[in-house]
Enzyme design. Structure first.
Site, PDB file in Angstrom:
ATOM      1  N   HIS A 398      16.324  68.658 -36.525  1.00 22.61           N
ATOM      2  CA  HIS A 398      15.987  68.370 -37.928  1.00 22.61           C
ATOM      3  C   HIS A 398      15.490  66.920 -38.054  1.00 22.61           C
ATOM      4  O   HIS A 398      16.093  66.090 -38.740  1.00 22.61           O
ATOM      5  CB  HIS A 398      17.210  68.593 -38.830  1.00 22.61           C
ATOM      6  CG  HIS A 398      17.027  69.696 -39.825  1.00 22.61           C
ATOM      7  ND1 HIS A 398      16.761  70.987 -39.459  1.00 22.61           N
ATOM      8  CD2 HIS A 398      17.054  69.699 -41.190  1.00 22.61           C
ATOM      9  CE1 HIS A 398      16.668  71.755 -40.540  1.00 22.61           C
ATOM     10  NE2 HIS A 398      16.816  70.989 -41.602  1.00 22.61           N
ATOM     11  N   ASN A 404      11.534  70.711 -42.071  1.00 24.10           N
ATOM     12  CA  ASN A 404      11.859  70.982 -40.669  1.00 24.10           C
ATOM     13  C   ASN A 404      11.761  72.459 -40.319  1.00 24.10           C
ATOM     14  O   ASN A 404      11.260  72.810 -39.244  1.00 24.10           O
ATOM     15  CB  ASN A 404      13.262  70.462 -40.362  1.00 24.10           C
ATOM     16  CG  ASN A 404      13.381  68.966 -40.506  1.00 24.10           C
ATOM     17  OD1 ASN A 404      12.915  68.215 -39.665  1.00 24.10           O
ATOM     18  ND2 ASN A 404      14.009  68.507 -41.589  1.00 24.10           N
ATOM     19  N   LEU A 407       8.069  73.513 -40.146  1.00 24.07           N
ATOM     20  CA  LEU A 407       7.433  72.943 -38.968  1.00 24.07           C
ATOM     21  C   LEU A 407       7.911  73.633 -37.692  1.00 24.07           C
ATOM     22  O   LEU A 407       7.120  73.900 -36.785  1.00 24.07           O
ATOM     23  CB  LEU A 407       7.732  71.443 -38.898  1.00 24.07           C
ATOM     24  CG  LEU A 407       7.139  70.710 -37.695  1.00 24.07           C
ATOM     25  CD1 LEU A 407       5.618  70.752 -37.749  1.00 24.07           C
ATOM     26  CD2 LEU A 407       7.639  69.274 -37.631  1.00 24.07           C
ATOM     27  N   SER A 408       9.199  73.941 -37.621  1.00 23.69           N
ATOM     28  CA  SER A 408       9.729  74.579 -36.413  1.00 23.69           C
ATOM     29  C   SER A 408       9.115  75.954 -36.210  1.00 23.69           C
ATOM     30  O   SER A 408       8.836  76.364 -35.073  1.00 23.69           O
ATOM     31  CB  SER A 408      11.254  74.677 -36.489  1.00 23.69           C
ATOM     32  OG  SER A 408      11.674  75.636 -37.446  1.00 23.69           O
ATOM     33  N   ARG A 409       8.865  76.673 -37.317  1.00 21.18           N
ATOM     34  CA  ARG A 409       8.252  78.002 -37.191  1.00 21.18           C
ATOM     35  C   ARG A 409       6.757  77.897 -36.886  1.00 21.18           C
ATOM     36  O   ARG A 409       6.203  78.750 -36.181  1.00 21.18           O
ATOM     37  CB  ARG A 409       8.529  78.813 -38.460  1.00 21.18           C
ATOM     38  CG  ARG A 409      10.011  79.187 -38.604  1.00 21.18           C
ATOM     39  CD  ARG A 409      10.269  80.089 -39.784  1.00 21.18           C
ATOM     40  NE  ARG A 409      10.152  79.405 -41.059  1.00 21.18           N
ATOM     41  CZ  ARG A 409      11.137  78.715 -41.651  1.00 21.18           C
ATOM     42  NH1 ARG A 409      12.320  78.624 -41.058  1.00 21.18           N
ATOM     43  NH2 ARG A 409      10.947  78.127 -42.827  1.00 21.18           N
TER      44      ARG A 409
END
Length: 526
Positions: A398, A404, A407-409
């Site tokens: 994070h 977050n 963006l992570s996906r």
């Protein structure tokens, strides 16, 4: 609840009664002058729970130190489920080395100093103080056939120092060094102080010395990391390596399918984070440039996510170094959150963040944890595993104040697309399942739920690939994807024969609407 009874108590009448009760079988004798009341629980459990009272009685001039001081509790083989397995307590006392045994408990005391300034009185005994336990555990020792090594060793002390530095700052390590310098001669630990001094110097980058732990090396290199996060990442990789590779090919091979797939993922990715619009309004935001008057920032969140997903590039993060990866996620975050200047787009967080009971990586550990994560990432060959890893890395660290999850996906989808694999979309109806899977890994270190959840989402996502946005919306509707009431709908492979009905901007199978409103008269709105 059964209790422990000690004699002599100072009351002769009471002591005689104890002896009579023991002779009559009403009390169990644990050791000389120590008795236990009968209980439904095994005597070993009772003894281990009251270890501090027992060692205080048997070794009144002793200090629980070495491994016991570091752990704050007796050591017991965690792999054994046997109630009778012994727990080990290590003591220092001004007397000849000896071992005392009680049911379920082994008290191993060495000749050494009793309580000194800084040691902690604890319910009848003493625990080694925070400085003493570090020095004592730097003494070399070996495991015996029946128990552990007496001390934890330099690696555990190094890890503890790194943790203290993360929590209290570098100045705290200097305080530890100064206090240890004064304490070491009092407990005969001058040699151990030399080792401690070198470790602290290495962690503070003021001297050259050997460090042995992952987190110690990272801090000595100026990039401290979160060992707990890294531990979870390693567990995830270990689990992924036990499973057969997943290879569901990407069906979004035409410009129209890519556009539809990117839109659906952007829509659902934002819905997960609480940016909720009817899907028709989201279509207007993305394809017609219509921004909602009252929620322009929310509108940009959907558009910004879509713009990244529709043009991901074709290079895996495995092809770049950690610096380039960090540069990329910062630039992507800047573009993603540019409509929200208050969250400092593109800049790592400076304050800790959390979600519910989940606390994420501390700000000063973000860069180091990401770098170490990318070192692990490059050891993964399977592209599906790489995609899940990079998603969890960014989710668990994070690194930013907001954005977050999205963006992570995005980065997960980029890894999948670079390998020609289907995207993984997490729709509204599956939101709680997905978040529970993330929490299982973040809080309990359990990776299997997370992996299985995303494998399932990928199968559904591939089945919902469509040649147009309208067709994609219809396919996802037939998968129950837009349903918010999880009590009446579960994500499934879309069935073309299922009739769809739209209420309040939400398209779903007719049986869903019937199940939540059998009368058919309930108004619906988002």
């Amino acid at each position: 609840m059964a209790d422990i009874i000690f004699t002599p108590s100072g009351d002769e009448a009471f002591d005689r009664k104890v002896r009579r009760d023991h002779k009559a079988g009403k009390l169990n004798r644990i050791a000389s002058g120590i008795y236990a009341e009968p209980s439904a629980e095994p005597i070993e459990v009772l003894v281990r729970r009251n270890w501090f009272k027992i060692v205080g009685k048997l070794v009144p001039d002793g200090v629980a130190t070495d491994r016991t001081g570091m752990d704050g509790k007796p050591w017991r083989d965690a792999s054994s489920g046997d109630v009778q397995t012994d727990a080990f307590v290590f003591m220092s006392a001004p007397r000849t080395r000896d071992i005392i045994r009680a049911p379920g408990l082994v008290i191993n005391f060495r000749e050494g100093k009793g309580p000194v300034e800084g040691d902690i009185p604890y319910l009848g005994t003493w625990l080694a103080g925070p400085i003493r336990k570090l020095l004592d555990n730097l003494t070399p020792s070996r495991a015996t056939g029946s128990g552990p090594s007496r001390t934890t060793g330099a690696a555990a002390v190094e890890a503890q120092l790194d943790s203290l530095c993360s929590t209290h700052g570098e100045a705290h390590l200097n305080h530890i060094r100064d206090a240890a310098r004064d304490l070491a001669p009092l407990i005969d630990r001058e040699k151990e102080f030399i080792v401690l001094n070198n470790l602290i110097g290495a962690l503070l980058r003021t001297r050259e010395a050997t460090v042995s732990t992952r987190q110690g090396r990272a801090r000595a290199a100026g990039a401290p990391l979160d060992p707990h996060c890294i531990g979870r990442l390693v567990k995830l990789v270990d689990y992924l390596q036990t499973r057969a590779p997943v290879s569901i090919l990407n069906a979004d091979t035409t410009p129209e399918r890519k556009t539809a797939g990117a839109f659906m993922e952007a829509y659902f990715s934002n819905f997960i984070e609480g940016t909720e619009f009817p899907v028709g309004e989201a279509v207007e935001i993305v394809f017609q440039g219509k921004m909602p008057d009252a929620r322009p920032e929310d509108g940009h969140d959907i558009l910004g996510t879509y713009l990244q997903l529709v043009d991901l590039g074709d290079r895996s993060a495995a092809a770049v170094d950690a610096d380039a990866f960090i540069d990329e996620i910062q630039e992507r975050h800047r573009l993603l959150m540019e409509a929200r200047p208050s969250v400092r787009p593109g800049l790592f967080k400076t304050r800790p963040n959390k979600a519910g009971d989940t606390s994420f990586v501390a700000p000063d550990l973000v860069a180091g944890t990401l770098r170490e994560g990318m070192t692990i990432f490059r050891s993964i060959s399977d592209p599906f595993s790489r995609a899940l890893f990079v998603h969890f890395l960014l989710s668990d660290v994070h690194p930013f104040n907001d954005g977050n999850g999205r963006l992570s996906r995005i980065m997960m989808t980029k890894e999948l697309a670079a390998a020609g694999l289907s995207r993984i979309v997490v729709p509204t109806v599956y939101r709680n399942d997905y978040l529970d899977a993330l929490r299982a890994l973040s809080r309990r270190g359990e990776p299997s739920i997370f992996v299985r959840a995303l494998e399932f989402c990928q199968r559904v996502s591939a089945a919902c690939s469509a040649p147009s946005t309208d067709a994609a919306i219809e396919a996802w509707a037939r998968a129950y994807a837009f349903c918010e009431d999880g009590r009446h709908a579960r994500l499934t492979i879309p069935d073309p024969s299922i009739p769809i009905e739209t209420r309040g901007g939400v398209s779903a199978p007719v049986d869903y609407w019937t199940s939540i409103d059998p009368s058919g008269n309930q108004p619906f709105s988002l």
